[in-house]
Each structure stands twice: as structure tokens, then as C-alpha cells.
Write an enzyme that holds these catalytic residues in place. Structure first.
Site, PDB file in Angstrom:
ATOM      1  N   ASP A  64       0.844  -1.193   0.000  1.00  0.00           N
ATOM      2  CA  ASP A  64       0.000   0.000   0.000  1.00  0.00           C
ATOM      3  C   ASP A  64       0.882   1.247   0.000  1.00  0.00           C
ATOM      4  OD1 ASP A  64      -2.767   1.246   0.484  1.00  0.00           O
ATOM      5  OD2 ASP A  64      -1.493   2.210   1.998  1.00  0.00           O
ATOM      6  N   TYR A  69       2.918   9.769   0.070  1.00  0.00           N
ATOM      7  CA  TYR A  69       3.916   9.187   0.988  1.00  0.00           C
ATOM      8  C   TYR A  69       5.359   9.463   0.547  1.00  0.00           C
ATOM      9  CZ  TYR A  69      -0.161   6.395   2.515  1.00  0.00           C
ATOM     10  OH  TYR A  69      -1.411   5.991   2.956  1.00  0.00           O
ATOM     11  N   LYS A  97      -2.605   6.062  -4.516  1.00  0.00           N
ATOM     12  CA  LYS A  97      -3.746   6.961  -4.232  1.00  0.00           C
ATOM     13  C   LYS A  97      -3.540   8.336  -4.856  1.00  0.00           C
ATOM     14  CE  LYS A  97      -3.931   4.634   0.241  1.00  0.00           C
ATOM     15  NZ  LYS A  97      -2.551   4.482   0.704  1.00  0.00           N
ATOM     16  N   HIS A 130      -7.670   9.536  -2.350  1.00  0.00           N
ATOM     17  CA  HIS A 130      -7.134   9.469  -0.974  1.00  0.00           C
ATOM     18  C   HIS A 130      -8.048  10.129   0.060  1.00  0.00           C
ATOM     19  CE1 HIS A 130      -2.947   9.021   1.083  1.00  0.00           C
ATOM     20  NE2 HIS A 130      -3.909   8.809   1.951  1.00  0.00           N
TER      21      HIS A 130
HETATM   22  N1  NAP Z   1      -5.580   6.010   3.453  1.00  0.00           N
HETATM   23  C1  NAP Z   1      -5.107   6.745   4.440  1.00  0.00           C
HETATM   24  O1  NAP Z   1      -5.458   7.928   4.605  1.00  0.00           O
HETATM   25  C2  NAP Z   1      -4.139   6.149   5.412  1.00  0.00           C
HETATM   26  C3  NAP Z   1      -3.868   6.800   6.628  1.00  0.00           C
HETATM   27  C4  NAP Z   1      -2.993   6.193   7.512  1.00  0.00           C
HETATM   28  C5  NAP Z   1      -2.388   4.990   7.190  1.00  0.00           C
HETATM   29  N2  NAP Z   1      -2.640   4.381   5.988  1.00  0.00           N
HETATM   30  C6  NAP Z   1      -1.973   3.104   5.604  1.00  0.00           C
HETATM   31  O2  NAP Z   1      -2.054   2.180   6.686  1.00  0.00           O
HETATM   32  C7  NAP Z   1      -0.745   1.711   7.000  1.00  0.00           C
HETATM   33  C8  NAP Z   1      -0.644   1.290   8.443  1.00  0.00           C
HETATM   34  O3  NAP Z   1      -0.941   2.349   9.323  1.00  0.00           O
HETATM   35  P1  NAP Z   1       0.062   2.854  10.472  1.00  0.00           P
HETATM   36  O4  NAP Z   1       1.451   2.595  10.050  1.00  0.00           O
HETATM   37  O5  NAP Z   1      -0.290   4.240  10.815  1.00  0.00           O
HETATM   38  O6  NAP Z   1      -0.362   1.988  11.737  1.00  0.00           O
HETATM   39  P2  NAP Z   1      -0.338   0.436  12.173  1.00  0.00           P
HETATM   40  O7  NAP Z   1      -0.021  -0.432  11.036  1.00  0.00           O
HETATM   41  O8  NAP Z   1      -1.572   0.227  12.944  1.00  0.00           O
HETATM   42  O9  NAP Z   1       0.840   0.414  13.230  1.00  0.00           O
HETATM   43  C9  NAP Z   1       2.173   0.520  12.843  1.00  0.00           C
HETATM   44  C10 NAP Z   1       3.023   0.506  14.117  1.00  0.00           C
HETATM   45  O10 NAP Z   1       2.934  -0.786  14.742  1.00  0.00           O
HETATM   46  C11 NAP Z   1       4.231  -1.348  14.874  1.00  0.00           C
HETATM   47  N3  NAP Z   1       4.089  -2.784  14.628  1.00  0.00           N
HETATM   48  C12 NAP Z   1       3.882  -3.398  13.437  1.00  0.00           C
HETATM   49  N4  NAP Z   1       3.797  -4.723  13.605  1.00  0.00           N
HETATM   50  C13 NAP Z   1       3.937  -4.961  14.926  1.00  0.00           C
HETATM   51  C14 NAP Z   1       3.943  -6.144  15.716  1.00  0.00           C
HETATM   52  N5  NAP Z   1       3.788  -7.334  15.156  1.00  0.00           N
HETATM   53  N6  NAP Z   1       4.119  -6.009  17.059  1.00  0.00           N
HETATM   54  C15 NAP Z   1       4.296  -4.796  17.616  1.00  0.00           C
HETATM   55  N7  NAP Z   1       4.297  -3.638  16.925  1.00  0.00           N
HETATM   56  C16 NAP Z   1       4.125  -3.721  15.583  1.00  0.00           C
HETATM   57  C17 NAP Z   1       5.100  -0.662  13.843  1.00  0.00           C
HETATM   58  O11 NAP Z   1       6.438  -0.606  14.276  1.00  0.00           O
HETATM   59  P3  NAP Z   1       7.636  -1.378  13.497  1.00  0.00           P
HETATM   60  O12 NAP Z   1       7.686  -0.836  12.118  1.00  0.00           O
HETATM   61  O13 NAP Z   1       8.839  -1.043  14.303  1.00  0.00           O
HETATM   62  O14 NAP Z   1       7.304  -2.847  13.540  1.00  0.00           O
HETATM   63  C18 NAP Z   1       4.474   0.743  13.818  1.00  0.00           C
HETATM   64  O15 NAP Z   1       4.992   1.525  14.855  1.00  0.00           O
HETATM   65  C19 NAP Z   1       0.136   2.896   6.616  1.00  0.00           C
HETATM   66  O16 NAP Z   1       1.492   2.543   6.501  1.00  0.00           O
HETATM   67  C20 NAP Z   1      -0.486   3.306   5.299  1.00  0.00           C
HETATM   68  O17 NAP Z   1      -0.050   2.468   4.248  1.00  0.00           O
HETATM   69  C21 NAP Z   1      -3.516   4.932   5.109  1.00  0.00           C
END
Ligand code: NAP
Length: 344
Positions: A64, A69, A97, A130
Site C-alpha cells: 500500500d 507518501y 492513491k 485518498h
Molecule cells: N488512506 C489513508 O489515509 C491512510 C492513513 C494512515 C495509514 N494508511 C496506511 O495504513 C498503513 C498502516 O498504518 P500505520 O502505520 O499508521 O499503523 P499500524 O499499522 O496500525 O501500526 C504501525 C506501528 O505498529 C508497529 N508494529 C507493526 N507490527 C507490529 C507487531 N507485530 N508487534 C508490535 N508492533 C508492531 C510498527 O512498528 P515497526 O515498524 O517497528 O514494527 C508501527 O509503529 C500505513 O502505513 C499506510 O499504508 C492509510
């Protein structure tokens, strides 16, 4: 021989636990979307190349990304190496997006073509709008640059969607969808669309499960992708409005840790399983290879209805939302196309 084999397959099928989510979901466009993808928005630039290589080697098929980004060029370099090593384009599912500053019909193709150029691809598997609100061309994503300046531009969602449909017809996107749209905004696009949106990407995790929106999408055959599926605990403190920022990280909650112990899984697997088990896609971000492996390994266990309920009870409604975009764009809450006013 054939009959014996068929009999054996039937016995095998009957012995599989019922209700297991598939590791692919069918989109209304006819294509499959892998149930787990790698989120890339907050991967640090110096981690990006390794994170993507590890993910591909760990079996991720779905990545994604987004113009916003600023990582598509780096992802493109990794993909090029992957293909050179024999990786097949058709085995991957790449989502990108259209940025908020491209939310006008004449800008859609320009931004999509830029993403394709940076990614080194001929097509994306999914192209999403987006955000439902629009920014003026040239407005940067950085909050410092937009404070106090008139930055918004009204978006004609139906005219924009027509142009999105054109990208499918031209072969630049296999499927198209929406992100951060609320129910009435989706309904409007859906009703007027020739090619229906097949995917909605919104924030979903145990604090913000958005059940009503999910029901609506199910009824309209729109696959829902849960972004921030672990609750984005690292973003919570600096992005969220003051109300909910004290919520503890979901992976640290005793209830989640207890379930992890019960199922001999990690807390992240419990949270992600809870979401994929209801036929949603999840796109957790991790830069760490071991955690990536955990996050994709969700299909050999099933939470009981009672345990699903325990996680359902963590619902905090709007207080659970991390990505309200208000820290990015001053005055956004007064924009008539701001999506998060009518959802509970
Ligand atoms: N469409 C939109 O507007 C929008 C908005 C926000 C996000 N997104 C998408 O959603 C994706 C994910 O969202 P996010 O990165 O904000 O939040 P998330 O995936 O809920 O959480 C990521 C966090 O969790 C940690 N983590 C991952 N796997 C883990 C595990 N197994 N155990 C413990 N901690 C873990 C990661 O650290 P480490 O990397 O150190 O493991 C990071 O700090 C984004 O990267 C993006 O692609 C889209």
C-alpha cells in the site's frame, strides 16, 4: 482413482474449520485483493528499501502506497530488482492513491501517471481517491505551510470518479476505490458510477471498528481495507485530538495479551485476525522483518465468537480515531467535505 481423490478432497474440506477468512478477497471488479498488505506511509526513508525487500521475501504480495507518501520512487527501485530476480508483476497487488491536491478531473491522469513512472509500473492494481476533500494544486502536505492560508478546493466527486473510471478503461488501474470517504459520500459516488468503487480504505482497529460503515460496504459489495489496523500506536500521541490521545496502545492491553497467550499468538496477530476474520483487508506497517512475518501469518487459527466479542467491546467510537487530519490542515473541520462529522 478420480473418485477416490474427490472423496479425499471432500473429507479434507469438511474437516477445515468453518468461517476462516480467505487470504484473498474478491473485488467487484473481478480481481482478487490479498487480505494482508504492507503499509508503507510511516516507514522511514532509510528503512524503506530493506522493509520492502523483506516483505516481498516474507511472502507479502500486496503493498500500500500513495503519491503523498513520497516513497513511490524508492518502492519502484525495489520492485525493479524483484522483477529482475524473476518476481512476476501479476503476482503482486500494488495500491496507490490520488492526492488531495489532485482532486479535480483534469489532474487524475497526471498524478496516476507520475505514480506509475515512480513505481516503474504500467498499471496499479488499485487506485484510490485518498480523501474526499480537495486541496489547491501546489499545497504541500506539511502542516506548517498551510496554517492560515486558504488551501481548500471544492471537489465534484462524480466528475472526479468519471475520470477515475477512464483510468480503468485506459488500462492504468485494474480497480478503483475510495479512501476516507464517509457513508453518504460513498453512496453518492456509488449511485452515479458506471464502474462501482470496489474498495474503501479507512481507519479501522479495535478502538474504531466502524461497524455501520462496514455493513454498508458489505451490502454494496465494496471490500473494506483497514488502515492503521494495529491502532497506529506510534502516531496516536502526536496526531490525535486531545480527547483520545491517552488511550493505551492496543497491543499492550491485558485483554489482548491474555488472548495472545490463549491462542499462542502475538498481540498483533490477535488484533489483525479479529479484522480479517470479518473479511476485511489489513495493511499493517512494519519495518521489522520478524514483525512482518507475524503480521501476515493469520490464517491458521480462528477467534471464538466470545473472544471476538471481547475485542468488539473495546470500541471507543470517534474517540478512537487517530487519523482525523486536523493536525495537518487547519480549518478542515469546517470544510463541508470533511468526512468525519456524521460517523459515530
Ligand atoms: N488512506 C489513508 O489515509 C491512510 C492513513 C494512515 C495509514 N494508511 C496506511 O495504513 C498503513 C498502516 O498504518 P500505520 O502505520 O499508521 O499503523 P499500524 O499499522 O496500525 O501500526 C504501525 C506501528 O505498529 C508497529 N508494529 C507493526 N507490527 C507490529 C507487531 N507485530 N508487534 C508490535 N508492533 C508492531 C510498527 O512498528 P515497526 O515498524 O517497528 O514494527 C508501527 O509503529 C500505513 O502505513 C499506510 O499504508 C492509510
Amino acid at each position: 482413482m478420480n473418485t477416490v481423490f474427490r472423496l479425499f478432497s471432500l473429507v479434507l474440506l469438511a474437516s477445515l474449520p468453518k468461517g476462516y477468512a480467505m487470504d484473498n478477497l474478491k473485488l467487484s471488479s473481478g480481481y482478487n485483493i490479498p487480505s494482508v498488505g504492507l503499509g508503507t506511509s510511516s516507514i522511514k526513508p532509510y528503512d524503506l528499501e530493506n522493509a520492502i525487500i523483506n516483505a516481498l521475501e516474507n511472502g507479502y504480495k500486496h503493498i500500500d502506497t500513495a503519491f503523498t507518501y513520497h516513497n513511490e520512487e524508492a518502492i519502484g527501485k525495489v520492485l525493479k530488482k524483484w522483477f529482475a530476480k524473476g518476481g512476476a508483476r501479476e503476482n503482486l497487488f500494488i495500491t496507490s492513491k490520488l492526492p488531495s491536491q489532485g482532486n479535480r478531473p483534469e489532474s487524475v491522469e497526471k498524478y496516476l501517471k507520475q505514480s506509475l513512472k515512480d513505481l516503474g509500473l504500467d498499471y496499479v492494481d488499485m487506485y484510490l481517491i485518498h480523501t474526499p476533500f480537495g486541496l489547491k494544486e501546489g499545497v504541500n502536505n506539511s502542516p506548517k505551510e498551510v496554517n492560515g492560508i486558504e488551501i481548500f478546493e471544492n471537489v465534484n466527486h462524480n466528475a472526479l470518479w468519471k475520470e477515475m473510471e477512464k483510468q480503468v478503461k485506459n488500462g492504468y488501474a485494474k480497480s478503483i476505490g475510495l479512501s476516507n470517504f464517509n457513508q453518504s459520500q460513498i453512496d453518492n459516488v456509488y449511485k452515479n458510477a458506471e464502474i462501482k468503487p470496489s474498495n474503501l480504505q479507512v481507519e479501522i482497529h479495535a478502538y474504531l471498528p466502524q461497524k455501520q460503515l462496514r455493513q454498508f460496504c458489505k451490502k454494496h459489495n465494496i471490500v473494506v481495507t483497514a488502515y492503521a489496523p494495529l491502532g497506529s500506536h506510534n502516531s496516536r500521541t502526536y496526531l490525535h485530538k486531545s480527547t483520545g490521545k491517552d488511550l493505551p496502545a492496543l497491543i499492550d492491553l491485558p485483554i489482548i495479551k491474555d488472548l495472545a497467550q490463549k491462542y499462542k499468538k502475538s498481540p498483533s496477530q490477535i488484533l489483525l485476525r479479529h479484522t480479517v476474520q470479518d473479511d476485511l483487508v489489513v495493511i499493517p506497517k512494519s519495518s521489522n522483518s520478524d514483525r512482518q512475518k507475524l503480521n501476515i501469518d493469520l490464517f491458521d487459527f480462528k477467534l471464538t465468537a466470545e473472544d471476538v466479542k471481547k475485542i468488539d467491546n473495546l470500541d471507543k467510537g470517534e474517540k478512537g480515531r487517530v487519523f482525523d487530519f486536523l493536525k495537518f490542515y487547519k480549518g478542515l473541520e469546517n470544510n463541508p467535505q470533511y468526512p468525519f462529522v456524521e460517523q459515530s
